[in-house]
Design an enzyme around this catalytic site. Structure first.
Site, PDB file in Angstrom:
ATOM      1  N   CYS A  34      50.296   4.654  41.409  1.00 26.14           N
ATOM      2  CA  CYS A  34      50.459   5.133  40.041  1.00 26.14           C
ATOM      3  C   CYS A  34      50.754   3.923  39.149  1.00 26.14           C
ATOM      4  O   CYS A  34      51.677   3.153  39.446  1.00 26.14           O
ATOM      5  CB  CYS A  34      51.610   6.136  39.975  1.00 26.14           C
ATOM      6  SG  CYS A  34      52.032   6.628  38.282  1.00 26.14           S
ATOM      7  N   ASP A  41      49.738   7.184  45.319  1.00 25.06           N
ATOM      8  CA  ASP A  41      49.003   8.428  45.080  1.00 25.06           C
ATOM      9  C   ASP A  41      48.019   8.586  46.234  1.00 25.06           C
ATOM     10  O   ASP A  41      47.393   7.619  46.661  1.00 25.06           O
ATOM     11  CB  ASP A  41      48.222   8.376  43.764  1.00 25.06           C
ATOM     12  CG  ASP A  41      49.085   8.674  42.554  1.00 25.06           C
ATOM     13  OD1 ASP A  41      50.016   9.480  42.689  1.00 25.06           O
ATOM     14  OD2 ASP A  41      48.814   8.104  41.492  1.00 25.06           O
ATOM     15  N   VAL A  56      24.367   4.458  51.146  1.00 27.08           N
ATOM     16  CA  VAL A  56      25.528   3.593  51.331  1.00 27.08           C
ATOM     17  C   VAL A  56      25.890   3.539  52.818  1.00 27.08           C
ATOM     18  O   VAL A  56      25.844   4.552  53.527  1.00 27.08           O
ATOM     19  CB  VAL A  56      26.727   4.049  50.469  1.00 27.08           C
ATOM     20  CG1 VAL A  56      27.293   5.386  50.927  1.00 27.08           C
ATOM     21  CG2 VAL A  56      27.813   2.993  50.432  1.00 27.08           C
ATOM     22  N   GLU A  57      26.225   2.351  53.280  1.00 21.39           N
ATOM     23  CA  GLU A  57      26.596   2.131  54.672  1.00 21.39           C
ATOM     24  C   GLU A  57      28.077   2.498  54.839  1.00 21.39           C
ATOM     25  O   GLU A  57      28.910   2.144  54.012  1.00 21.39           O
ATOM     26  CB  GLU A  57      26.332   0.664  55.032  1.00 21.39           C
ATOM     27  CG  GLU A  57      26.452   0.342  56.499  1.00 21.39           C
ATOM     28  CD  GLU A  57      27.866   0.072  56.929  1.00 21.39           C
ATOM     29  OE1 GLU A  57      28.207   0.449  58.061  1.00 21.39           O
ATOM     30  OE2 GLU A  57      28.639  -0.505  56.132  1.00 21.39           O
ATOM     31  N   LEU A  58      28.412   3.236  55.904  1.00 20.22           N
ATOM     32  CA  LEU A  58      29.734   3.844  56.038  1.00 20.22           C
ATOM     33  C   LEU A  58      30.880   2.847  56.205  1.00 20.22           C
ATOM     34  O   LEU A  58      31.943   3.037  55.621  1.00 20.22           O
ATOM     35  CB  LEU A  58      29.737   4.839  57.199  1.00 20.22           C
ATOM     36  CG  LEU A  58      28.869   6.073  56.990  1.00 20.22           C
ATOM     37  CD1 LEU A  58      28.959   6.992  58.203  1.00 20.22           C
ATOM     38  CD2 LEU A  58      29.254   6.814  55.731  1.00 20.22           C
ATOM     39  N   HIS A  75      44.228   8.530  37.855  1.00 19.75           N
ATOM     40  CA  HIS A  75      43.276   9.342  38.626  1.00 19.75           C
ATOM     41  C   HIS A  75      41.890   9.353  37.985  1.00 19.75           C
ATOM     42  O   HIS A  75      40.871   9.199  38.668  1.00 19.75           O
ATOM     43  CB  HIS A  75      43.780  10.780  38.758  1.00 19.75           C
ATOM     44  CG  HIS A  75      45.094  10.900  39.453  1.00 19.75           C
ATOM     45  ND1 HIS A  75      45.853  12.043  39.380  1.00 19.75           N
ATOM     46  CD2 HIS A  75      45.793  10.042  40.231  1.00 19.75           C
ATOM     47  CE1 HIS A  75      46.965  11.888  40.079  1.00 19.75           C
ATOM     48  NE2 HIS A  75      46.947  10.680  40.599  1.00 19.75           N
ATOM     49  N   GLU A  76      41.860   9.546  36.682  1.00 17.66           N
ATOM     50  CA  GLU A  76      40.586   9.637  35.969  1.00 17.66           C
ATOM     51  C   GLU A  76      39.829   8.315  36.035  1.00 17.66           C
ATOM     52  O   GLU A  76      38.611   8.284  36.247  1.00 17.66           O
ATOM     53  CB  GLU A  76      40.835  10.019  34.502  1.00 17.66           C
ATOM     54  CG  GLU A  76      41.504  11.358  34.311  1.00 17.66           C
ATOM     55  CD  GLU A  76      43.032  11.349  34.498  1.00 17.66           C
ATOM     56  OE1 GLU A  76      43.632  12.427  34.378  1.00 17.66           O
ATOM     57  OE2 GLU A  76      43.629  10.267  34.768  1.00 17.66           O
TER      58      GLU A  76
END
Length: 129
Positions: A34, A41, A56-58, A75-76
């Protein structure tokens, strides 16, 4: 490939680029800080996308997600940053990032951000009996 957290997202060629199909991923161990309190968070990130030329490669995705754990972010902002970085790396037809953050102060927060390529239109949904 490094095993340290980093922002490098590796990709590989889409094995079936002629077809629209959806890749769904659930990433239950997302953490950031935060920016107001410095407290951690926690979130589950849900990633859904329709790839164009690349996927995308994991392992690189895991290391990318880990890179946020010591960073302060609202968060946003972090949800939209993840979307922007993944879109830049993969240039998908469609992508949705849903971040479901754990309760803080009695409030659950979910942030959903989407991208649609200008020339992409979803097919008609099939409804089975």
């Amino acid at each position: 490939m490094s095993t340290q957290p980093n922002r490098d997202l590796d990709t590989f060629p889409n094995p079936t680029p002629a077809r629209d199909y959806t890749i769904r991923m659930r990433i239950p161990e997302f953490t950031c800080l935060c920016p107001k309190t410095g407290q951690p968070d926690f979130a589950t990130i849900h990633l859904e996308y329709v790839p164009e030329a690349t996927c995308v490669e994991l392992k690189s995705l895991k290391l990318y997600i880990w890179s946020f754990r010591d960073e302060g972010a609202f968060h946003e902002a972090v949800t939209n940053r993840i979307l922007e970085d993944l879109v830049a790396a993969t240039e998908p037809r469609f992508m949705r990032v849903r971040a479901e953050f754990w309760m803080r102060g009695g409030i659950d927060t979910a942030v959903i951000a989407e991208h649609r390529a200008d020339n992409w239109h979803p097919g008609t949904a099939v409804s089975l009996p």
